[in-house]
Design an enzyme around this catalytic site. Structure first.
Site, mmCIF file in Angstrom:
data_model
loop_
_atom_site.group_PDB
_atom_site.id
_atom_site.type_symbol
_atom_site.label_atom_id
_atom_site.label_comp_id
_atom_site.label_asym_id
_atom_site.label_seq_id
_atom_site.Cartn_x
_atom_site.Cartn_y
_atom_site.Cartn_z
ATOM 1 N N ASP A 133 3.349 -11.606 2.323
ATOM 2 C CA ASP A 133 2.142 -11.617 1.499
ATOM 3 C C ASP A 133 1.272 -12.834 1.801
ATOM 4 O O ASP A 133 0.053 -12.726 1.940
ATOM 5 C CB ASP A 133 2.528 -11.576 0.020
ATOM 6 C CG ASP A 133 3.651 -12.555 -0.311
ATOM 7 O OD1 ASP A 133 4.024 -13.351 0.576
ATOM 8 O OD2 ASP A 133 4.147 -12.530 -1.447
ATOM 9 N N ASP A 167 13.813 1.701 0.622
ATOM 10 C CA ASP A 167 14.648 1.125 1.683
ATOM 11 C C ASP A 167 16.102 0.985 1.237
ATOM 12 O O ASP A 167 16.835 0.154 1.789
ATOM 13 C CB ASP A 167 14.111 -0.259 2.084
ATOM 14 C CG ASP A 167 13.347 -0.198 3.403
ATOM 15 O OD1 ASP A 167 13.188 0.915 3.938
ATOM 16 O OD2 ASP A 167 12.900 -1.252 3.888
#
Length: 697
Positions: free
Chosen positions: A375, A222
């Protein structure tokens, strides 16, 4: 007894027996009478300090002006607060934002509750009602959680409890014709402008001991810097030419940060051919046998969704900051993750160094971009869907700790604002889920409220507000268990998993208390969606994981991978020149950036030191005065008697003398019977002074 004073007293009685006569009228024959006349009265006992009328008027005017300014400031602040609240509430009345309006209703309810409690307190004050203070057990709830976790960890160590796999893969070279027992594994490495660590993470994954035809590596880049993209793409091309199944993916629309990157990678068509996915951040270096130690736990456990490995740090002894971070993270992995994994089969996914079952990811809705802790979000949703987790404390994956305070502060801000965002979003989902009530209570009260909300709030309020105020308000008294026992127990428990860090227990305590400002700010921002709570800032890495680590990994791998030794020790052929140019230009143009000193944190640390020192000195002072009383009480009697008798009739005991002695008596707080008898003795002398005689025992 004072023998010198007794001898002197006998000599004076023999020489000056004219001053002593026997009082036959007194019932007690053991008393002697002495007449002491005062010729020079004490003229310095009271000093006339008067002020003129003009001075008094100016003082009164000054006090009235200060009071008027204070009232005006309070009024303006209250009006500004009301206007701001009214503006925000009116802006959130739109029907499209139902969650925001619901949140503001909750805020209004709590505001009403606080005002009601304040009124009850005022009524209780004027009526004279008295409420008993809270017990120590209720305030020690935070430390009790740590104690229970440590007991659970001790039980695991004593009983040697550890997750066991139903099968094991042979270590060493994997034969080409016998790969059917190895499932298809997808390995993902998300990164963003990771020029310092991209080589080591890609190399560590590519040399893992797993059949190449049964593994695919996705490098999810990214990066918005063109030179970083070129270097990473060249590294991927190098390993692809060596026969590794590896792909380079770059998103044109970079939305959702890491969650959006992983979500985009999982949407590829070829992902359906894979059963498991392993995730490693850019600074992580898994061992060659990582997959052989984690994948076997899925065999025979169809309800197992995640196998999490432990983090190990290559730079934990680099500076004081990394040592203090190592204390916190050692407790997190050694105690929290291990105990929760063994006893309740649930813990928060750490975002990396873990293997997921792809079916479990799809079952709980996949990666979502709604928080900065994707997460933890996916772990909670998988747990609510009935999936189980396994934590392997003996499988370590090396990574790097942030070495600058600025990077660490940004990381902690994200780690503490994200859980509050998630709690606000998934609270109703937890209540409506099909899991049992015990799991719901564990999620709400322990996982979110106690460990993510109450602990930072307790540390901030106590050590950053109440305790510093005791410096300026000496009358304020805090119980010893609040100031010493609870923080001390929690600090010792936190440092037990890292015994080599015991010399740093005092800096650790101060560091955690000052960091509670950042954590509390992040917690409030995440809970009420304030400021930059949804901003993701990549933690700066320095590439401390050296080439020697990769060489060690390579020596442990099979002989087929050993051919790439010289290749691993260098950068990619296509990116070597560009990397050297970038390093030279950065050294010329940019100076070495050092850690900045943050005044607020240092000031709070010194205030905490002063408060702790004051508490210790005050407690020690009470003990010192208590020991000093016993030594002082006998000295006062002898000294006063000598002073009275030395001047004979030229000394008089006045009211000021008794006043001075009474002040000294109250100052030292003499509670001994001898000292009390001395005070009554002097009072009796002053009372009988009007008769012109004193009685001496």
């Amino acid at each position: 007894p004072n023998y010198e004073f007794q001898e002197w007293w006998n000599k004076q009685r023999e020489k000056n027996h004219d001053f002593f006569t026997n009082d036959s009228n007194n019932a007690n024959k053991g008393f002697l009478t002495v007449e002491i006349r005062s010729l020079n009265p004490d003229l310095t006992t009271e000093k006339d300090r008067s002020r003129s009328a003009r001075q008094l008027s100016w003082i009164c005017l000054l006090r009235f002006q200060q009071l008027a300014n204070f009232l005006a400031w309070i009024t303006n602040s209250f009006l500004l607060l009301l206007r701001t609240a009214n503006r925000r509430i009116s802006a959130a009345d739109s029907p499209s934002d139902s969650s925001a309006s619901r949140l503001y209703r909750i805020i209004k309810f709590f505001l009403f509750l606080v005002v009601l409690l304040l009124c009850v307190e005022l009524v209780a004050y004027f009526k004279g009602w008295h409420f008993s203070p809270p017990s120590a057990a209720s305030a020690e709830a935070a430390s009790m959680d740590r104690v229970l976790l440590m007991l659970g960890c001790l039980w695991i160590k004593i009983r040697r409890i550890k997750p066991t796999a139903s099968m094991e893969y042979p270590m060493g070279r994997v034969e080409t014709g016998n790969v059917d027992d190895y499932p298809m594994v997808l390995v993902q490495i998300p990164m963003c402008n990771e020029k310092e660590v991209y080589q080591q993470s890609i190399a560590a994954v590519c040399i893992m001991d797993w059949p190449k035809e049964r593994m695919l590596v996705q490098v999810l880049d990214d990066s918005d810097e063109l030179d970083a993209q070129n270097l990473i793409q060249a590294e991927v091309q190098k390993w692809h030419q060596k026969g590794v199944h590896i792909l380079y993916r770059h998103r044109l629309i970079r939305s959702g940060y890491k969650a959006g990157n992983l979500k985009s990678a999982m949407s590829c068509d070829y992902v359906k051919n894979y059963e498991f996915v392993a995730i490693f951040d850019a600074d992580f270096q898994p061992a060659p046998d990582f997959l052989k130690k984690t994948i076997p736990h899925f065999k025979g456990n169809d309800d197992l969704a995640l196998v999490q490995a432990r983090w190990a740090f290559v730079n934990k002894d680099e500076n004081l900051l990394t040592r203090l971070q190592n204390i916190n993270l050692s407790f997190h992995f050694e105690v929290e993750q291990q105990v929760n994994g063994v006893f309740i089969n649930f813990f928060g996914f750490n975002g990396t160094a873990g293997v997921w079952r792809i079916k479990a990811l799809e079952d709980c809705g996949g990666w979502l971009e709604r928080t900065t802790v994707e997460d933890m979000d996916i772990a909670v949703r998988a747990h609510l869907c009935g999936w189980k987790f396994v934590y392997l404390n003996d499988v370590k994956c090396y990574c790097e700790l942030p070495e600058s305070y600025e990077a660490y502060k940004k990381q902690q801000y994200r780690w503490h604002s994200g859980p509050m965002q998630l709690f606000r979003l998934c609270f109703l989902d937890i209540l409506h889920s099909k899991v049992n009530k015990a799991k719901k209570a564990n999620l709400i009260f322990l996982f979110f409220l106690l460990r993510k909300l109450i602990l930072p709030f307790y540390s901030f309020i106590l050590f950053c507000i109440i305790l510093p105020l005791t410096i300026f308000l000496p009358e304020a008294e805090l119980p010893a268990w609040v100031v010493c026992y609870v923080p001390g127990i929690m600090s010792v428990l936190n440092i037990l998993p890292a015994p080599r860090s015991f010399p740093f227990i005092v800096p650790y305590l101060l560091f955690e208390n000052t960091m509670s400002v950042t954590k509390f700010n992040a917690m409030i921002s995440g809970l009420f969606r304030l400021g930059n709570s949804y901003e993701w800032i990549v933690t700066k890495k320095l590439g401390r994981s050296s080439e020697a680590d990769l060489v060690a990994f390579e020596n442990e791998s099979d002989s087929s991978v050993t051919e790439t030794t010289s290749f691993l020790r260098s950068s990619s052929d296509s990116g070597l020149e560009e990397l050297s140019k970038l390093e030279v230009t950065s050294r010329r143009s940019v100076k070495t950036k050092r850690n900045r000193l943050y005044r607020m944190e240092l000031t709070l640390a010194f205030i905490l030191l002063s408060a702790a020192g004051r508490s210790l000195l005050s407690a020690q002072g009470e003990l010192t005065v208590g020991h000093y009383r016993c030594h002082l009480e006998s000295e006062m009697q002898v000294t006063l008697t000598q002073h009275l008798l030395t001047n004979n009739s030229n000394f008089g005991v006045t009211g000021s003398g008794l006043k001075q002695f009474s002040i000294g008596h109250s100052l030292y707080g003499c509670q001994n019977a001898n000292c009390e008898a001395t005070c009554h003795w002097l009072k009796y002398k002053v009372c009988t002074k009007q008769k012109g005689v004193f009685e001496e025992d």
